[in-house]
Every structure is written in structure tokens, then in C-alpha cells.
Design a protein around this motif. Structure first.
Motif, PDB file in Angstrom:
ATOM      1  N   ILE A  74       0.835  -1.208   0.000  1.00 32.13           N
ATOM      2  CA  ILE A  74       0.000   0.000   0.000  1.00 32.13           C
ATOM      3  C   ILE A  74       0.864   1.250   0.000  1.00 32.13           C
ATOM      4  N   SER A  75       1.954   1.230   0.752  1.00 35.01           N
ATOM      5  CA  SER A  75       2.840   2.385   0.832  1.00 35.01           C
ATOM      6  C   SER A  75       3.471   2.700  -0.518  1.00 35.01           C
ATOM      7  N   SER A  76       3.847   1.663  -1.267  1.00 36.41           N
ATOM      8  CA  SER A  76       4.443   1.908  -2.584  1.00 36.41           C
ATOM      9  C   SER A  76       3.426   2.523  -3.544  1.00 36.41           C
ATOM     10  N   LYS A  77       2.162   2.114  -3.423  1.00 44.25           N
ATOM     11  CA  LYS A  77       1.121   2.720  -4.265  1.00 44.25           C
ATOM     12  C   LYS A  77       0.924   4.186  -3.898  1.00 44.25           C
ATOM     13  N   GLY A  78       0.942   4.486  -2.609  1.00 44.93           N
ATOM     14  CA  GLY A  78       0.813   5.875  -2.170  1.00 44.93           C
ATOM     15  C   GLY A  78       1.980   6.720  -2.625  1.00 44.93           C
ATOM     16  N   GLN A  79       3.185   6.162  -2.546  1.00 50.81           N
ATOM     17  CA  GLN A  79       4.379   6.880  -3.001  1.00 50.81           C
ATOM     18  C   GLN A  79       4.281   7.176  -4.495  1.00 50.81           C
ATOM     19  N   GLU A  80       3.749   6.228  -5.246  1.00 47.48           N
ATOM     20  CA  GLU A  80       3.578   6.421  -6.689  1.00 47.48           C
ATOM     21  C   GLU A  80       2.571   7.536  -6.972  1.00 47.48           C
ATOM     22  N   SER A  81       1.485   7.583  -6.209  1.00 42.09           N
ATOM     23  CA  SER A  81       0.474   8.629  -6.409  1.00 42.09           C
ATOM     24  C   SER A  81       1.044  10.005  -6.090  1.00 42.09           C
ATOM     25  N   TYR A  82       1.789  10.115  -4.993  1.00 46.46           N
ATOM     26  CA  TYR A  82       2.415  11.387  -4.659  1.00 46.46           C
ATOM     27  C   TYR A  82       3.436  11.785  -5.725  1.00 46.46           C
ATOM     28  N   SER A  83       4.133  10.802  -6.272  1.00 44.56           N
ATOM     29  CA  SER A  83       5.111  11.066  -7.320  1.00 44.56           C
ATOM     30  C   SER A  83       4.427  11.614  -8.571  1.00 44.56           C
ATOM     31  N   ASP A  84       3.300  11.029  -8.936  1.00 38.70           N
ATOM     32  CA  ASP A  84       2.564  11.511 -10.105  1.00 38.70           C
ATOM     33  C   ASP A  84       2.050  12.934  -9.882  1.00 38.70           C
ATOM     34  N   ALA A  85       1.567  13.220  -8.680  1.00 35.96           N
ATOM     35  CA  ALA A  85       1.093  14.568  -8.371  1.00 35.96           C
ATOM     36  C   ALA A  85       2.252  15.568  -8.423  1.00 35.96           C
ATOM     37  N   ALA A  86       3.407  15.188  -7.898  1.00 32.12           N
ATOM     38  CA  ALA A  86       4.579  16.064  -7.956  1.00 32.12           C
ATOM     39  C   ALA A  86       5.009  16.299  -9.396  1.00 32.12           C
ATOM     40  N   ASN A  87       4.847  15.288 -10.240  1.00 30.76           N
ATOM     41  CA  ASN A  87       5.189  15.432 -11.647  1.00 30.76           C
ATOM     42  C   ASN A  87       4.282  16.464 -12.324  1.00 30.76           C
ATOM     43  N   VAL A  88       2.994  16.430 -12.008  1.00 30.33           N
ATOM     44  CA  VAL A  88       2.061  17.412 -12.580  1.00 30.33           C
ATOM     45  C   VAL A  88       2.461  18.821 -12.156  1.00 30.33           C
ATOM     46  N   VAL A  89       2.796  19.002 -10.886  1.00 37.48           N
ATOM     47  CA  VAL A  89       3.200  20.320 -10.394  1.00 37.48           C
ATOM     48  C   VAL A  89       4.479  20.774 -11.087  1.00 37.48           C
ATOM     49  N   GLU A  90       5.447  19.867 -11.186  1.00 38.11           N
ATOM     50  CA  GLU A  90       6.727  20.221 -11.813  1.00 38.11           C
ATOM     51  C   GLU A  90       6.535  20.613 -13.267  1.00 38.11           C
ATOM     52  N   GLN A  91       5.718  19.877 -13.997  1.00 41.75           N
ATOM     53  CA  GLN A  91       5.487  20.194 -15.404  1.00 41.75           C
ATOM     54  C   GLN A  91       4.726  21.509 -15.556  1.00 41.75           C
ATOM     55  N   THR A  92       3.768  21.732 -14.677  1.00 40.62           N
ATOM     56  CA  THR A  92       2.981  22.967 -14.754  1.00 40.62           C
ATOM     57  C   THR A  92       3.847  24.180 -14.456  1.00 40.62           C
ATOM     58  N   ILE A  93       4.631  24.108 -13.402  1.00 43.29           N
ATOM     59  CA  ILE A  93       5.482  25.248 -13.040  1.00 43.29           C
ATOM     60  C   ILE A  93       6.592  25.435 -14.067  1.00 43.29           C
ATOM     61  N   GLY A  94       7.116  24.337 -14.601  1.00 41.47           N
ATOM     62  CA  GLY A  94       8.177  24.425 -15.601  1.00 41.47           C
ATOM     63  C   GLY A  94       7.723  25.092 -16.884  1.00 41.47           C
ATOM     64  N   SER A  95       6.458  24.978 -17.207  1.00 39.63           N
ATOM     65  CA  SER A  95       5.944  25.603 -18.432  1.00 39.63           C
ATOM     66  C   SER A  95       4.767  26.503 -18.095  1.00 39.63           C
ATOM     67  N   ILE A  96       4.946  27.322 -17.066  1.00 42.92           N
ATOM     68  CA  ILE A  96       3.852  28.167 -16.588  1.00 42.92           C
ATOM     69  C   ILE A  96       3.397  29.183 -17.632  1.00 42.92           C
ATOM     70  N   LYS A  97       4.317  29.677 -18.466  1.00 43.06           N
ATOM     71  CA  LYS A  97       3.923  30.642 -19.503  1.00 43.06           C
ATOM     72  C   LYS A  97       2.962  29.999 -20.500  1.00 43.06           C
ATOM     73  N   THR A  98       3.269  28.778 -20.907  1.00 42.16           N
ATOM     74  CA  THR A  98       2.409  28.074 -21.858  1.00 42.16           C
ATOM     75  C   THR A  98       1.065  27.734 -21.220  1.00 42.16           C
ATOM     76  N   VAL A  99       1.103  27.281 -19.977  1.00 42.92           N
ATOM     77  CA  VAL A  99      -0.138  26.942 -19.277  1.00 42.92           C
ATOM     78  C   VAL A  99      -1.019  28.179 -19.137  1.00 42.92           C
ATOM     79  N   ALA A 100      -0.414  29.298 -18.752  1.00 42.72           N
ATOM     80  CA  ALA A 100      -1.191  30.533 -18.573  1.00 42.72           C
ATOM     81  C   ALA A 100      -1.710  31.059 -19.905  1.00 42.72           C
ATOM     82  N   SER A 101      -0.916  30.949 -20.961  1.00 43.90           N
ATOM     83  CA  SER A 101      -1.362  31.486 -22.249  1.00 43.90           C
ATOM     84  C   SER A 101      -2.532  30.700 -22.829  1.00 43.90           C
TER      85      SER A 101
END
Length: 179
Positions: A74-101
């Protein structure tokens, strides 16, 4: 593997690295000495009750192993979910100009919320499994205490054991087996 997954895994595995470089040898020697010493004291004090108490150790070990396996999964599944959420944040912040436009903030927030809710549900499952598992282990543990006290009472009446010997054996076996 994305940058967000790497960052999430690094923060989650920091505790594991710290444990790996800690005082492992000293702790190992302490636990081995406790294990051997507990059984030696118990068998010297009274071998009949010690043998009965030995029968209580496998259920505790099996329950503890099952809990550890379920929690690990169960812990590994939770770690994977948090990892995916962190990936979304990283991608969004990394391309914030494109996301905002393209007005993609709501979509990014929605995706993040979906992944965080999945991680939250996994954490709730982990808590339930931990509670049920530890409850099972302690049920077996305290049932072993009850068996030892009941059988110790019979040994006091029939074999000349004393109450102090019964308690000494009980704590020696359970302390030695717990570690």
C-alpha cells in the motif's frame, strides 16, 4: 522517470538512507543478545512454561510479517500517487507561460487534485491496514500473555512453580521473541 518523480522519491527515501548508515551493527548485537538471553533465562527458570510460550511466537511472527507485506504494498502505491502529483506540479510550473497562455490552470489544478485524492485514499487504506494489522498482532500478543498466565497458574498448583517464576518466564520469552 520524470523530474517530479525523482524529487518525490528522493524525499521519501531519505529516511531509508539515514537508517542504512546508522548504528546497525550495535543494534543487531543488542537484539541478538536480547533474543538469546530471553530464551536462556526462560528455560532456566521453567522449561514447561517456556515450551508452551514458544508455541505463541509463530502466530505473532506470521501476523507481523503479513502486516509488513500489506503495508509495503500500500505504501508503494501511495508513493507512486504522490510522485505523479509532484510530476504534474513540476510540469505545470516548468511551463507556466504556456499553461497561462492557453488558460490551462484549471485543467492542471484538476489533474493535481485527482492525483492527490488518489494518494489520500491510499493513505487512508494504509492507516486502516496498519490499525487492523497492529490490532491483530497485539491481540495475539495479549492472548499469549493470557495463555501463559493461565498455564502458569496450573503449574503453580501442580508443579510447584512460584508466581515470580511464571512472570519471569513470561517476560523473558516475550521480550526475547519481540526483538
Amino acid at each position: 522517470m520524470t523530474t517530479g518523480q525523482i524529487v518525490s522519491r528522493m524525499s521519501g527515501d531519505t529516511v531509508l538512507v539515514q537508517d542504512a548508515i546508522g548504528e546497525k551493527v550495535g543494534k543487531f548485537l543488542q537484539l541478538v543478545a536480547t533474543f538469546i538471553g530471553g530464551f536462556v533465562v526462560a528455560f532456566v527458570k521453567g522449561w514447561l512454561l517456556s515450551l508452551v510460550m514458544l508455541a505463541c511466537i509463530p502466530p505473532v511472527v506470521i501476523a507481523g510479517g503479513a502486516v509488513a507485506k500489506v503495508l509495503s504494498t500500500i505504501s508503494s502505491k501511495g508513493q507512486e500517487s504522490y510522485s505523479d502529483a509532484a510530476n504534474v506540479v513540476e510540469q505545470t510550473i516548468g511551463s507556466i507561460k504556456t499553461v497561462a497562455s492557453f488558460n490551462g490552470e484549471k485543467q492542471a489544478i484538476g489533474e493535481y487534485n485527482k492525483l492527490i485524492n488518489k494518494a489520500y485514499k491510499t493513505t487512508v487504506k494504509e492507516g486502516l491496514a496498519n490499525g487492523f494489522g497492529m490490532g491483530s498482532v497485539f491481540f495475539i500478543f495479549f492472548s499469549s500473555y493470557g495463555l501463559a498466565i493461565w498455564y502458569g497458574g496450573k503449574l503453580i498448583l501442580t508443579k510447584g512453580y512460584t508466581g515470580g517464576e511464571v512472570i519471569s518466564i513470561l517476560f523473558a520469552i516475550m521480550t526475547g521473541a519481540m526483538f
